[in-house]
Design an enzyme around this catalytic site. Structure first.
Site, PDB file in Angstrom:
ATOM      1  CB  SER A 151     130.125  23.334  67.542  1.00 40.46           C
ATOM      2  OG  SER A 151     128.904  23.630  66.946  1.00 40.46           O
ATOM      3  CE  LYS A 189     128.244  26.663  65.308  1.00 39.49           C
ATOM      4  NZ  LYS A 189     128.286  25.601  64.809  1.00 39.49           N
TER       5      LYS A 189
END
Length: 230
Positions: A151, A189
């Protein structure tokens, strides 16, 4: 000899890699250098590569190695090695560069961190790994995690990479962090606070941004380096 714009771009890339562990995007480079289009950045990148100051890693988004700095810049800005090395041993600096006056330091390798769907929080030391002393500060605690998932691939963080994390409980917008979600899921993230909520942003269009309440997110640390084995 480098032009002023080439020096500015090289300085920007080096500073961002030391701060975030990844190079800035071409859009960020364009804005920082006040250029009208990304084609100008492409030309500057190519010139720096041809002169041996940087190297682009093939098939990896935003993956750039700084191989050397101009003499004046090197005296004022110590180079932090981000890429290269072997796991569970003192890393070999990228591009064959020697790390001077900054020997390898061991940090605990805590296991795996999801760059995708959050996985169970990591709390046990699995091993230790050597990282260049220039990458970390002796005034702070650090640990390392193996990335699982894709991701964050558009920031040059790939599945299987080792990320070096500085322990801290706060983050600024744009920081890449280890976030503990709902007390039991850990994920890597980009952090952003917006409208009283916290957004955990992926760097891959296949993944959606997660928007959570402040009390659902506990920052565990901030990315300061990346180690990749070849």
């Amino acid at each position: 000899m480098l032009t002023r714009k080439q020096v500015e771009l090289l300085s920007l890339i080096n500073e961002r890699m030391q701060a975030d562990g990844v190079a800035p995007s071409f859009d960020e480079m364009k804005d920082a250098l006040n250029l009208r289009s990304k084609s100008g950045i492409h030309r500057l990148i190519t010139a720096l590569e041809e002169r041996g100051f940087i190297r682009r890693l093939p098939h990896r988004a935003r993956a750039i190695e700084v191989l050397k700095l101009p003499e004046k810049m090197a005296r004022s800005e110590p180079l932090s090695v981000i890429q290269g090395g072997a796991r569970a041993a003192p890393p070999r600096p990228a591009g064959g560069m020697a790390v001077q006056s900054a020997g390898a330091m061991e940090v605990p390798l805590m296991g795996r961190i999801a760059a995708g769907t959050p996985i169970e929080a990591i709390s046990e030391v699995a091993n230790h790994i050597g990282v260049p002393g220039a990458m970390i500060s002796s005034r702070s605690k650090h640990y390392a995690l193996e990335v699982q998932g894709d991701s964050m691939i558009d920031l040059g963080i790939n599945d299987g990479d080792i990320v070096v994390i500085r322990e801290q409980s706060t983050a600024e917008n744009g920081d890449i962090v280890v976030a503990l979600v709902d007390g039991h899921e850990a994920t890597l993230k980009r952090f952003r606070r917006t409208k009283g909520m916290i957004a955990l942003e992926a760097a891959n269009p296949a993944y959606e941004t997660r928007v959570l309440r402040d009390d659902q997110v506990n920052v565990q640390g901030r990315l300061v380096g990346l180690i990749r084995s070849y």
